[in-house]
Design an enzyme around this catalytic site. Structure first.
Site, PDB file in Angstrom:
ATOM      1  N   MET A 110       0.858  -1.183   0.000  1.00  0.00           N
ATOM      2  CA  MET A 110       0.000   0.000   0.000  1.00  0.00           C
ATOM      3  C   MET A 110       0.893   1.231   0.000  1.00  0.00           C
ATOM      4  O   MET A 110       0.983   1.938   0.991  1.00  0.00           O
ATOM      5  CB  MET A 110      -0.906  -0.009   1.234  1.00  0.00           C
ATOM      6  N   ASP A 111       1.594   1.442  -1.097  1.00  0.00           N
ATOM      7  CA  ASP A 111       2.626   2.478  -1.165  1.00  0.00           C
ATOM      8  C   ASP A 111       2.085   3.794  -1.723  1.00  0.00           C
ATOM      9  O   ASP A 111       1.308   3.801  -2.679  1.00  0.00           O
ATOM     10  CB  ASP A 111       3.767   1.955  -2.050  1.00  0.00           C
ATOM     11  N   GLY A 112       2.531   4.935  -1.110  1.00  0.00           N
ATOM     12  CA  GLY A 112       2.197   6.230  -1.704  1.00  0.00           C
ATOM     13  C   GLY A 112       1.412   7.166  -0.810  1.00  0.00           C
ATOM     14  O   GLY A 112       1.035   8.256  -1.236  1.00  0.00           O
ATOM     15  N   ARG A 139       1.307  -3.689  -6.010  1.00  0.00           N
ATOM     16  CA  ARG A 139       2.069  -2.670  -5.303  1.00  0.00           C
ATOM     17  C   ARG A 139       1.806  -1.362  -5.996  1.00  0.00           C
ATOM     18  O   ARG A 139       2.070  -1.221  -7.199  1.00  0.00           O
ATOM     19  CB  ARG A 139       3.566  -2.971  -5.312  1.00  0.00           C
ATOM     20  N   THR A 140       1.309  -0.388  -5.270  1.00  0.00           N
ATOM     21  CA  THR A 140       0.919   0.874  -5.896  1.00  0.00           C
ATOM     22  C   THR A 140       2.073   1.858  -5.957  1.00  0.00           C
ATOM     23  O   THR A 140       3.166   1.596  -5.452  1.00  0.00           O
ATOM     24  CB  THR A 140      -0.235   1.527  -5.109  1.00  0.00           C
TER      25      THR A 140
END
Lengths: 241, 305
Positions: A1-3, A185-186
């Site tokens: 949950m990147d960003g 993966r964002t």
């Protein structure tokens, strides 16, 4: 949950707002998954590497986690709505006591749910998971050999006493769940960042450029469609060989 | 930022500097070494000790447009996928695809050597590949044997060190003997290390590390509590190199998966998925992959504040 943090910066929000919006995005994602019949969802909530961040950020993440974990225990929460059993995977001893206790309460409270599974990886890295599994496997083999020794049944050259893939796998934190079919993966980064290295051996990797708080049904659908298309091709290949 | 665009033979060689490169005349060796940025420490050491038998030596080659030497990955890993599909598309047998694949590999080895990449690991044959038709498996193993025989001399001369990792118990004796010979002959080369993964799987690597650790624990060398990430790293098959963790993994033919290659070692590796089939993956495609890598921001779980 990147960003999450990049989202905060981009929209000029208050410190920590990105994580809160990220949490809403997570709830939406979970609903899409369970509505479409996905039985197992695993999320990377907090890595052991994340402890390296500033104490303020770590504390605010821990506070957010505690808050949200306790929310899961409420009557109207998503876990009750969809009959989800919750697991917390990772080196939970590294968490502060309130968070750890809350996690244990949730695992106990949802133990009888059987419609779907949500695995929350906290204080987790794949390498740490493997080290732990290796320690447990070595200890188990030792005990096994000691027992055989004492009963006189131990053959030093028996290959059965060698540690196998299955021995390590059964001691993984994630042993209760099947290997994932898709890892998303964002924020466009294309790397695993020490997440599910062992379990991702044959998994489809999808890295949309959208930041986590911005993820929507569109990206989710795209991942599923691609997965199904590839699965069809892989099954065909398997039948050919 | 100090530019490295000058000829660096630290010892005099017969090669003239290429036109277009700035040559700093009047610099002696000590000036040069003390002024290089710390990050380039290992590079300058390697240049000083490279195997210089054919005069190609450690002279700096001009990089393609857009690539920076300072941001070159130290270790590149490649899943060479698509030989079979390439052959089928051209109406050729699978063996032709694999032969074409070897040509691609040869080109990549040369480029890595020229561009300052220290380690190249290639996934030649997986433990899962054993289930392929026997004819294909036999062909692949004999291709590997032939390639080693023909290239052994050129590896020696061009400073390439060969290491082979994987479960050797299933390999034919003739191949094993040849592998030992090539590893032994090239073990002191320092220009580029080519690691070939044959009969390899990431899970098997961890399992065999685990067995070595269990053995050491049984003999009392270590306690169970001592088992940590560093210990496992020491026992993995990639302990044959100073840079066991790939900075960049390239997988060709558009498949978006890792397929049980180097699991542990890929924890923070940047992944690049190329659409081209392996025999079609050449210099241009490699530049694209490196360019993508050089633009990425690596944080290892922390923050760039």
């Amino acid at each position: 949950m990147d960003g999450n943090r990049r989202y905060t910066k981009r929209w000029k929000l208050m410190q920590g707002a990105g994580h809160k919006v990220g949490y809403s995005a997570l709830m939406s994602m979970l609903k899409y998954c369970y509505e479409l019949g996905v039985r197992n969802v695993t999320i990377y909530a907090f890595s052991i590497d994340n402890f390296k961040r500033s104490p303020e950020e770590v504390q605010s993440l821990m506070d957010l986690m505690l808050d949200k974990i306790e929310e899961l225990l409420r009557e109207e929460s998503i876990v009750n709505r969809y009959g989800i059993r919750v697991y917390f995977s990772g080196n939970l001893k590294l968490l502060n006591e309130p968070v750890r206790l809350a996690a244990e309460r949730v695992m106990l409270a949802t133990a009888k749910n059987s419609k779907a599974v949500l695995s929350i990886c906290v204080a987790y890295t794949s390498t740490n998971e493997i080290v732990h599994a290796v320690q447990e496997s070595c200890e188990e083999k030792w005990d096994e050999i000691a027992l055989l020794n004492s009963s006189g049944g131990y053959e030093p050259d028996e290959s059965d006493h060698l540690i196998k893939v299955t021995d390590i796998e059964k001691h993984m934190y994630m042993a209760f769940a099947p290997d994932p079919d898709i890892i998303i993966r964002t924020s466009g980064e294309t790397r695993l960042s020490n997440f599910l290295l062992w379990q991702s051996a044959n998994c489809y990797l999808y890295s949309p450029s959208v930041l986590w708080p911005e993820i929507g049904f569109r990206q989710f659908l795209w991942a599923i469609l691609n997965f199904q298309r590839i699965q069809f091709y892989l099954d065909k290949k398997r039948k050919q060989s | 930022m100090l530019s490295l665009r000058f000829a660096i033979p630290f010892t005099p060689t017969k090669t003239k500097p290429k036109p277009g490169l700035v040559v700093q005349s009047g610099w002696n060796q000590t000036d040069l070494l003390s002024s290089l940025p710390r990050r380039c420490e290992s590079y300058k050491l390697q240049a000083a000790t490279a195997d210089l038998t054919d005069g190609r030596g450690a002279s700096v080659v001009e990089l393609p447009e857009g690539l920076s030497r300072e941001l070159m990955p130290k270790h590149v890993a490649v899943i060479m996928d698509g030989n079979g599909r390439w052959a089928r598309q051209k109406g050729l047998p699978a063996s032709a695809g694999h032969e074409a694949g070897v040509k691609s590999l040869r080109e990549m080895v040369e480029l890595c050597g020229e561009w300052g990449i220290q380690v190249l690991t290639v996934f030649a044959f997986s433990t899962e590949n054993w289930i392929r038709p026997k004819v294909e498996v036999d062909f692949l193993l004999s291709l590997f044997e032939r390639a080693l025989k023909t290239e052994m001399d050129s590896f020696r001369k061009s400073g390439i060190r060969i290491s082979v990792i994987g479960d050797s118990s299933k390999l034919p004796a003739s191949l094993l003997g040849l592998i030992n010979e090539v590893e032994e002959t090239t073990k002191n080369n320092t220009r580029l290390q080519l690691i070939v993964a044959v009969s390899y799987s990431g899970k098997y690597d961890v399992v065999q590390a685990c067995r070595s650790i269990a053995e050491r624990a049984k003999e009392g060398q270590i306690q169970l509590e001592d088992i940590n990430e560093s210990l496992i790293e020491q026992e993995l098959e990639t302990n044959c190199t100073d840079y066991p963790y790939p900075d960049l993994l390239i997988r060709t033919s558009g498949e978006l998966r890792v397929s049980n290659f180097l699991l542990w070692q890929l924890a923070y590796t940047e992944l690049f998925f190329a659409q081209e089939l392996w025999p079609d993956f050449g210099k241009e495609e490699f530049v694209e992959a490196l360019s993508s890598y050089q633009q990425r921001q690596r944080r290892y779980g922390g923050r760039h504040s």
